[in-house]
Motif scaffolding. Structure first.
Motif, PDB file in Angstrom:
ATOM      1  N   UNK A  73      47.829  10.905  -2.843  1.00  0.00           N
ATOM      2  CA  UNK A  73      48.051  11.881  -3.912  1.00  0.00           C
ATOM      3  C   UNK A  73      48.830  13.085  -3.400  1.00  0.00           C
ATOM      4  N   UNK A  74      48.652  13.421  -2.120  1.00  0.00           N
ATOM      5  CA  UNK A  74      49.413  14.532  -1.544  1.00  0.00           C
ATOM      6  C   UNK A  74      50.906  14.203  -1.481  1.00  0.00           C
ATOM      7  N   UNK A  75      51.240  12.941  -1.205  1.00  0.00           N
ATOM      8  CA  UNK A  75      52.642  12.518  -1.160  1.00  0.00           C
ATOM      9  C   UNK A  75      53.241  12.497  -2.569  1.00  0.00           C
ATOM     10  N   UNK A  76      52.463  12.048  -3.553  1.00  0.00           N
ATOM     11  CA  UNK A  76      52.938  12.063  -4.937  1.00  0.00           C
ATOM     12  C   UNK A  76      53.210  13.493  -5.388  1.00  0.00           C
TER      13      UNK A  76
ATOM     14  N   UNK B 198      44.595   5.309  -8.638  1.00  0.00           N
ATOM     15  CA  UNK B 198      43.826   5.763  -9.800  1.00  0.00           C
ATOM     16  C   UNK B 198      44.554   6.893 -10.536  1.00  0.00           C
ATOM     17  N   UNK B 199      45.245   7.754  -9.792  1.00  0.00           N
ATOM     18  CA  UNK B 199      45.997   8.841 -10.423  1.00  0.00           C
ATOM     19  C   UNK B 199      47.101   8.282 -11.317  1.00  0.00           C
ATOM     20  N   UNK B 200      47.780   7.252 -10.846  1.00  0.00           N
ATOM     21  CA  UNK B 200      48.830   6.621 -11.638  1.00  0.00           C
ATOM     22  C   UNK B 200      48.243   5.922 -12.868  1.00  0.00           C
TER      23      UNK B 200
ATOM     24  N   UNK C 257      43.171  14.823 -11.637  1.00  0.00           N
ATOM     25  CA  UNK C 257      41.955  14.129 -12.095  1.00  0.00           C
ATOM     26  C   UNK C 257      41.161  13.529 -10.928  1.00  0.00           C
ATOM     27  N   UNK C 258      41.809  13.371  -9.778  1.00  0.00           N
ATOM     28  CA  UNK C 258      41.147  12.789  -8.601  1.00  0.00           C
ATOM     29  C   UNK C 258      40.532  13.907  -7.761  1.00  0.00           C
ATOM     30  N   UNK C 259      39.314  14.301  -8.129  1.00  0.00           N
ATOM     31  CA  UNK C 259      38.677  15.498  -7.575  1.00  0.00           C
ATOM     32  C   UNK C 259      38.495  15.495  -6.061  1.00  0.00           C
ATOM     33  N   UNK C 260      38.313  14.340  -5.464  1.00  0.00           N
ATOM     34  CA  UNK C 260      38.075  14.286  -4.018  1.00  0.00           C
ATOM     35  C   UNK C 260      39.325  13.939  -3.218  1.00  0.00           C
TER      36      UNK C 260
END
Length: 223
Positions: free
Chosen positions: A100-103, A158-160, A187-190
């Protein structure tokens, strides 16, 4: 729910002298599965045909050009580019996966989309995200070489999927944009992407504001 595909292109020409290609080229389509479950692509094989070489002329070697790609069905071009830039950022950091950091970095690298403009307006820049990423996840091994397309982490997947589901829930037409992608990361809290956003001052209130901005006619520039 089946996830939607996003564009990815890989071109490989197996020849020592690509400039000796003779036309015409013939091609056919074959189904091909790409690494991520939400990527479904096709393989296009192009086999060149050559006429009989002239006397005293060295015959050309047959070549095969293989193009693997996934056709976008619902993602905007800026969202597709942001995803590709996210993969590249993961590779630059020598990470084995696209997280998610790369996205998040990919959205900011693309730069022209509404989500990136909103983040910058709120003091969240690419440099700051890169610095927080290294603080949180550390530096990659200098001797490690990331794959050309680092596979998605579970959180990124999951984010996608969230972005796709959110677009469907809205009942609105149009494509899935970088705003959906950013809110999917949130939305991906962790996940690392969420933690980095929170550290840099992003919150639920700002998420709602971005969502509201993107719903206004003409405000979302991700055609």
């Amino acid at each position: 729910m089946a996830a939607h595909p996003i564009s990815r292109t890989l071109l490989r020409i197996t020849t020592q002298q690509a400039n000796q290609i003779s036309l015409p080229l013939s091609h056919h389509l074959k189904p091909n599965s790409l690494p991520n479950s939400w990527l479904v692509g096709h393989r296009v094989s192009l086999h060149s045909s050559f006429s009989t070489p002239k006397p005293l002329q060295r015959p050309h070697r047959p070549i095969t050009a293989t193009i693997s790609f996934s056709l976008p069905t619902a993602w905007s071009r800026r969202a597709i580019k942001s995803f590709a830039m996210g993969e590249l950022e993961a590779r630059k950091l020598k990470y084995p996966n696209t997280g998610t950091e790369a996205l998040l970095m990919g959205i900011l690298v693309e730069g022209t989309n509404l989500a990136a403009k909103f983040l910058r307006a709120n003091g969240i820049t690419l440099l700051k995200v890169q610095e927080e990423t290294v603080k949180l996840l550390g530096k990659g091994d200098m001797y490690f070489f990331s794959p050309e397309h680092p596979p998605l982490t579970e959180a990124a997947q999951r984010a996608l999927d969230w972005a796709v589901d959110e677009k469907i829930r809205s009942g609105e037409g149009g494509e899935i944009t970088t705003t959906h992608l950013l809110l999917g990361i949130w939305s991906e809290k962790d996940s690392p992407g969420y933690k980095i956003l929170a550290t840099l001052g992003f919150n639920d209130e700002k998420a709602e504001k971005l969502k509201s901005l993107s719903s206004k006619p003409g405000s979302e520039e991700d055609p």
